[in-house]
Structures are given as C-alpha cells and as structure tokens.
Design a protein around this motif. Structure first.
Motif, PDB file in Angstrom:
ATOM      1  N   MET A 150       1.067  -1.305   0.224  1.00 36.77           N
ATOM      2  CA  MET A 150      -0.154  -0.486  -0.030  1.00 36.77           C
ATOM      3  C   MET A 150       0.956   1.155   0.039  1.00 36.77           C
ATOM      4  O   MET A 150       0.260   2.265  -0.841  1.00 36.77           O
ATOM      5  N   GLN A 151       2.197   1.054   0.932  1.00 41.32           N
ATOM      6  CA  GLN A 151       2.763   2.108   0.826  1.00 41.32           C
ATOM      7  C   GLN A 151       3.592   2.677  -0.360  1.00 41.32           C
ATOM      8  O   GLN A 151       3.973   3.822  -1.007  1.00 41.32           O
ATOM      9  N   LEU A 152       3.863   1.576  -1.419  1.00 37.74           N
ATOM     10  CA  LEU A 152       4.649   1.733  -2.145  1.00 37.74           C
ATOM     11  C   LEU A 152       3.153   2.504  -3.248  1.00 37.74           C
ATOM     12  O   LEU A 152       3.710   3.013  -4.233  1.00 37.74           O
ATOM     13  N   MET A 153       2.074   2.061  -3.575  1.00 41.09           N
ATOM     14  CA  MET A 153       0.819   3.012  -4.730  1.00 41.09           C
ATOM     15  C   MET A 153       1.294   4.323  -4.500  1.00 41.09           C
ATOM     16  O   MET A 153       1.058   4.601  -4.621  1.00 41.09           O
ATOM     17  N   LEU A 154       0.880   4.393  -2.594  1.00 46.27           N
ATOM     18  CA  LEU A 154       1.204   5.832  -2.811  1.00 46.27           C
ATOM     19  C   LEU A 154       2.560   6.881  -2.685  1.00 46.27           C
ATOM     20  O   LEU A 154       1.779   7.588  -2.916  1.00 46.27           O
ATOM     21  N   ALA A 155       2.742   6.430  -2.859  1.00 45.27           N
ATOM     22  CA  ALA A 155       4.443   7.185  -3.257  1.00 45.27           C
ATOM     23  C   ALA A 155       4.417   6.628  -4.712  1.00 45.27           C
ATOM     24  O   ALA A 155       5.410   8.144  -5.064  1.00 45.27           O
ATOM     25  N   ALA A 156       4.078   5.987  -5.527  1.00 43.82           N
ATOM     26  CA  ALA A 156       3.641   6.835  -6.690  1.00 43.82           C
ATOM     27  C   ALA A 156       2.784   7.632  -7.549  1.00 43.82           C
ATOM     28  O   ALA A 156       3.357   8.530  -8.355  1.00 43.82           O
ATOM     29  N   GLN A 157       1.733   7.621  -6.150  1.00 39.38           N
ATOM     30  CA  GLN A 157       1.328   8.551  -6.572  1.00 39.38           C
ATOM     31  C   GLN A 157       1.091   9.912  -5.528  1.00 39.38           C
ATOM     32  O   GLN A 157       1.318  10.740  -6.824  1.00 39.38           O
ATOM     33  N   ALA A 158       2.329   9.850  -4.877  1.00 36.35           N
ATOM     34  CA  ALA A 158       3.032  11.180  -4.404  1.00 36.35           C
ATOM     35  C   ALA A 158       3.678  11.797  -5.902  1.00 36.35           C
ATOM     36  O   ALA A 158       3.846  13.363  -5.538  1.00 36.35           O
TER      37      ALA A 158
END
Length: 223
Positions: A150-158
């Motif tokens: 989940m943190q990977l996807m949020l990092a990508a979105q950021a």
C-alpha cells in the motif's frame, strides 16, 4: 519564481489514488526511480521492525512477457513501466539481528520496543515464529508485506505515477517460473507507470457504514 511543481497534500494523494488498468507502454522509469519507490515502500511499519517484504521487480520486456500468462493475461503487466511483485517473508525472524544491529551497536538498551534487552526481544520473536505450525509466520508475512504494498502505491501516486494492484495470478506458477525461494510467499503484483486512460470510477462506503463504536451489540445481526 520557483518552477518546481507543487506537491499534492497527503489527503489529495489518498483520494486521487485509483487502481489503473491501462498504461502508456512508451513511458519508462529509470532504475534509480524504481529503487526510490521501493525505499519509500520499505519505510512502512512492520511487526518488530522485521520488514517482512521482498520486491521482485519486472522491468525488462522479456521478464514481463514471461509474467503475462502467469498473471492471466492482464496487459498492465507488460504495458506498465514496471511491475513489482511484493513477496512476504516467512522467515522474517532471521532479519532481527540486522534490523537491530544499529541500535545494539549504539548501546541504546532502551530502544527495544519495551523489552529489557535485545536478547529478550529476539527470544520473543523466535518463540512466536516457532508456534502453530507456520500459521503465524504466514499471517505476518502477508499482513506486513501488504502494508509495504500500500505504501508503494501511495509513493507512486505522490510522484504523479499511476498504479494498480493485482492478485489475479497463479502463485504456484509464479514461484516456479521465477525460482522464488521457499522463504517467500507471493502476496500481490503492483503495476506502476503512466496511465493511458483514467481509472474506472468506483464508489466507497461512507464512514458510518464501516465504523462500529466500542464493540458490537450482543447477538448483533449487523453486516
């Protein structure tokens, strides 16, 4: 005047992250950019700080094509700039010494999550990983690797990237095809790149449907 692009606030990142299925195949991320995403994902919390994840990165076209049939033909596997398989570590107890080495070397005996010493902490970890025939270690592997995913996807979105998680793949075939050691269990795939079209709109339940305050009522029929 600064030409730097304004970064979205965290609430915007959360609300604008959607699971993308269609990616621009011409867009490419460099290895350093991918490594930074993995580093950010790896700052996720984990039980005892054992960091129960491994990232198997598919960036080469040939590796993606090999993955495609295992992922049931989902084209985002090959069209995204990178597809990252998030693996859970069934033997994360073996990470304890490396995870706590800096604390031990610094002599910070008060930094062991409430334990009197690192020896006491390590003993508790080993006891947990020795029980119940492996159910605990599998649950921990999946639970903690999911936090990193989940943190990977949020990092990508950021960073202005699109992402899409996938669980529709043959885990046994994945293990065989990519020689995954028995220590690791495939948890999910995450495609990352530039969206070729917007994500399909989805709705979310309102908070009043998902919150239960202070416990369920006896014999509750609430669903």
């Amino acid at each position: 005047m600064s030409t730097a692009q304004a970064q979205p606030d965290f609430t915007t990142i959360l609300r604008e992250r959607h699971s993308v299925r269609h990616f621009d195949p011409s867009f490419r991320l460099g290895e350093a950019e991918i490594a930074e995403l993995a580093e950010l994902a790896g700052s996720a919390p984990s039980s005892w700080n054992l960091q129960h994840w491994k990232f198997l990165v598919f960036s080469d076209a040939s590796a993606k094509e090999k993955l495609l049939p295992i992922a049931n033909g989902q084209r985002q596997v090959v069209e995204a700039s990178v597809t990252i398989a998030v693996l859970g570590d069934l033997e994360a107890n073996r990470n304890a010494e490396a995870a706590y080495r800096p604390v031990i070397q610094a002599g910070a005996e008060d930094a062991y999550a409430g334990y009197s010493s690192h020896a006491a902490l390590f003993a508790q970890i080993e006891e947990a990983y020795a029980r119940d025939g492996g159910t605990y270690r599998r649950d921990e592997a999946i639970r903690n690797a999911s936090l990193a995913a989940m943190q990977l996807m949020l990092a990508a979105q950021a960073k202005g990237l699109a992402s899409g998680p996938m669980v529709g793949f043959d885990a046994e075939a994945f293990v065989r095809a990519f020689h995954v050691p028995p220590r690791y269990v495939p948890v999910l795939l995450v495609a990352i790149g530039k969206a070729a079209r917007p994500a399909r709109p989805t709705s979310r339940f309102p908070a009043e449907r998902t919150i239960v305050w202070n416990g369920f009522e006896p014999d509750s029929s609430m669903t």
